[in-house]
Design an enzyme around this catalytic site. Structure first.
Site, PDB file in Angstrom:
ATOM      1  N   LYS A   7      50.731  -8.182 -56.123  1.00 57.87           N
ATOM      2  CA  LYS A   7      50.182  -9.025 -57.424  1.00 57.87           C
ATOM      3  C   LYS A   7      48.766  -8.531 -57.382  1.00 57.87           C
ATOM      4  O   LYS A   7      47.986  -8.626 -56.433  1.00 57.87           O
ATOM      5  CB  LYS A   7      50.606 -10.415 -57.147  1.00 57.87           C
TER       6      LYS A   7
ATOM      7  N   GLU B  92      52.275  -3.082 -63.490  1.00 51.58           N
ATOM      8  CA  GLU B  92      53.442  -3.767 -64.212  1.00 51.58           C
ATOM      9  C   GLU B  92      52.606  -4.967 -65.207  1.00 51.58           C
ATOM     10  O   GLU B  92      51.727  -5.662 -64.670  1.00 51.58           O
ATOM     11  CB  GLU B  92      54.111  -4.588 -63.503  1.00 51.58           C
TER      12      GLU B  92
ATOM     13  N   LYS C 287      65.038  -7.346 -66.765  1.00 54.22           N
ATOM     14  CA  LYS C 287      65.655  -8.667 -65.948  1.00 54.22           C
ATOM     15  C   LYS C 287      66.447  -9.332 -66.966  1.00 54.22           C
ATOM     16  O   LYS C 287      66.368  -9.579 -68.086  1.00 54.22           O
ATOM     17  CB  LYS C 287      64.292  -9.678 -66.012  1.00 54.22           C
TER      18      LYS C 287
ATOM     19  N   ASP D 198      51.645  -5.532 -60.167  1.00 55.47           N
ATOM     20  CA  ASP D 198      52.126  -6.422 -61.248  1.00 55.47           C
ATOM     21  C   ASP D 198      50.924  -7.524 -61.487  1.00 55.47           C
ATOM     22  O   ASP D 198      50.510  -8.282 -60.663  1.00 55.47           O
ATOM     23  CB  ASP D 198      53.389  -7.297 -60.774  1.00 55.47           C
TER      24      ASP D 198
ATOM     25  N   ASP E  13      57.302  -6.065 -68.653  1.00 54.35           N
ATOM     26  CA  ASP E  13      58.120  -7.070 -68.269  1.00 54.35           C
ATOM     27  C   ASP E  13      58.179  -8.219 -69.093  1.00 54.35           C
ATOM     28  O   ASP E  13      58.928  -8.148 -70.261  1.00 54.35           O
ATOM     29  CB  ASP E  13      57.638  -7.354 -66.805  1.00 54.35           C
TER      30      ASP E  13
HETATM   31  O1  LIG Z   1      62.307 -12.062 -57.375  1.00 53.47           O
HETATM   32  C1  LIG Z   1      61.507 -11.454 -56.957  1.00 53.47           C
HETATM   33  O2  LIG Z   1      61.506 -11.089 -55.650  1.00 53.47           O
HETATM   34  C2  LIG Z   1      60.049 -11.701 -57.243  1.00 53.47           C
HETATM   35  C3  LIG Z   1      59.780 -10.913 -58.391  1.00 53.47           C
HETATM   36  C4  LIG Z   1      58.648 -11.051 -59.054  1.00 53.47           C
HETATM   37  O3  LIG Z   1      57.607 -10.654 -58.613  1.00 53.47           O
HETATM   38  C5  LIG Z   1      58.474 -12.021 -60.267  1.00 53.47           C
HETATM   39  C6  LIG Z   1      59.208 -12.865 -60.612  1.00 53.47           C
HETATM   40  C7  LIG Z   1      59.131 -13.855 -61.677  1.00 53.47           C
HETATM   41  C8  LIG Z   1      58.199 -13.791 -62.201  1.00 53.47           C
HETATM   42  C9  LIG Z   1      56.898 -13.258 -61.818  1.00 53.47           C
HETATM   43  O4  LIG Z   1      55.976 -14.000 -61.021  1.00 53.47           O
HETATM   44  C10 LIG Z   1      57.327 -11.963 -61.029  1.00 53.47           C
HETATM   45  C11 LIG Z   1      57.348 -10.842 -62.125  1.00 53.47           C
HETATM   46  O5  LIG Z   1      56.718 -10.773 -62.948  1.00 53.47           O
HETATM   47  O6  LIG Z   1      58.231  -9.887 -61.785  1.00 53.47           O
HETATM   48 MG   LIG Z   2      56.531  -8.756 -63.310  1.00 55.38          MG
END
Ligand SMILES: O=C(O)CCC(=O)C1=CC=C[C@@H](O)[C@@H]1C(=O)O
Ligand SMILES: [Mg+2]
EC number: 4.2.1.113
Length: 383
Positions: free
Chosen positions: A164, A214, A263, A189, A239
């Site tokens: 992140k 991302e 997703k 991300d 995303d």
């Molecule tokens: O499910 C996982 O392993 C975490 C994936 C992840 O990075 C995220 C999950 C949900 C919201 C966000 O914080 C983030 C994303 O943006 O992808």
């Molecule tokens: Mg994301």
């Protein structure tokens, strides 16, 4: 399939460690698990992945429960369906709320695959018996903690590491990771932490050979992402911006991204996810399966989706024990050398651990035609 009853389980699972993104920190995971049962007694399971807070998108556990109970269940309960793709048509009169819709729709896909006595992956058109997967590491309190998490991920064989970033935790962070791990498959991300004015700053990330960046900008900024992508050598992956097939079509037309994170909950279900997969494939745009800190039920649906041919990049489908001391499914999802074996049983191919489910359940509500509150049913009737 004659939909005879639907049961909602609002659960809370403690995370083994907090998961931090640019917008907030999760210490536990509330989610809604959904059972859809047909008249033969066969049960399909789905997961509504809305969080307890409206940080990631506008949906929450509260909004989703209300939409499912008051508007979506009345459209589904008692219906006779030939195929799960009919569910999105039943829900077309209800605006947006994709995660609420996906929780029910994915349960119907699982039910359908079980009735066909086929793995969900096969029913979806999957081409893989195992999937390569990556891992998402949340923002860490110290660089040492981040390196420890990266080391554990590499040892576990994850095929790519997602970290992140946000203003103040980006260039130096990525520079130090790249210096320590020159060959690591690495992506970042931002969860919309930047604005178009940050373009010169984000362009500095181009020298670190990231697989992608991302969601750098706001979810609404499809046009601004197109302008930013022209300035960046690094591919942008979207995303939060992509909540429907049309959003993806607009993004591809404008050049807002070169990679798409699919997703299931964010796009409204598996039917929509399949359509987005096919659209991206027709544009030569690679996709990967994003994660939502799901329980094993949502994770099992993600695994099935990731077997489709266009899922050529490792997704965020980590092992159950990445987040949970104990998962609600048996067997839990396991990662070996960065790969997950696709379950071969019918449907999602895992059993729900009802004893543990009961332990983590905050609220359960059962709906069938005999006992369904006619007040709710009448609300749905006019659609
Ligand atoms: O499910 C996982 O392993 C975490 C994936 C992840 O990075 C995220 C999950 C949900 C919201 C966000 O914080 C983030 C994303 O943006 O992808
Ligand atoms: Mg994301």
């Amino acid at each position: 399939m004659h939909i005879a009853s639907i049961t909602l389980h609002h659960i809370r699972m403690p995370l083994k460690s907090p998961f931090a993104a640019s917008y907030g920190v999760y210490h536990d995971r509330e989610t809604i698990l959904i059972e859809v049962q047909d008249e033969s007694g066969c049960i399909g399971w789905g997961e509504c992945v809305a969080f307890a807070e409206p940080w990631y998108t506008e949906e929450t556990i509260g909004t989703a429960w209300h939409i499912v109970e008051s508007f979506l269940i009345p459209q589904l309960l008692g219906k006779r369906l030939e195929h799960p793709r009919e569910v999105s048509r039943l829900f077309a009169g209800i605006k947006r709320n994709p995660m609420a819709k996906a929780g029910l729709e994915t349960a119907v896909w699982d039910l359908y695959a079980k009735l066909q006595d086929k793995p969900l992956a096969e029913v979806l058109g999957g081409v893989r018996k195992e999937i390569e997967t990556g891992i998402a590491i949340g923002l860490q309190p110290t660089t040492e903690k981040l390196y420890e998490a990266i080391e554990r991920s590499i040892e576990a064989g994850y095929r790519r590491v997602k970290v992140k970033i946000k203003p103040g935790m980006d260039i130096d962070l990525i520079r130090s990771i790249r210096a320590a791990y020159p060959g690591l498959a690495l992506m970042a991300d931002a969860n919309s932490a930047y604005t178009p004015a940050d373009a010169p700053h984000l362009m500095r990330l181009d020298e670190y050979n990231l697989m992608m960046i991302e969601q750098p900008l706001d979810a609404e900024d499809i046009i601004d992402h197109a302008a930013l992508q022209k300035q960046l050598a690094t591919p942008i992956c979207l995303d939060e911006s992509l909540v429907s097939l049309d959003h993806v079509r607009h993004a591809l037309t404008l050049g807002s991204c070169r990679v798409v994170n699919i997703k299931i909950g964010r796009v409204g279900g598996l039917t929509s996810a399949l359509q987005i997969h096919d659209l991206c494939a027709s544009h030569g745009v690679p996709v990967w399966c994003g994660g939502m800190l799901e329980t094993g039920i949502g994770r099992a649906h993600n695994i099935a989706l990731a077997t489709l041919p266009g899922f050529t990049l490792p997704g965020d489908i980590s092992a159950s024990d990445r987040y949970w001391e104990r998962d609600v499914i048996s067997p839990p999802v396991a990662v070996s050398a960065g790969k997950i074996a696709v379950p071969e049983g019918p449907g999602i191919g895992v059993e729900v651990d009802r004893e543990y489910l009961g332990h983590v359940t905050l609220r359960t509500q059962h709906y069938n035609m005999q006992h369904y509150n006619m007040q709710h049913y009448n609300i749905g009737k006019h659609l």
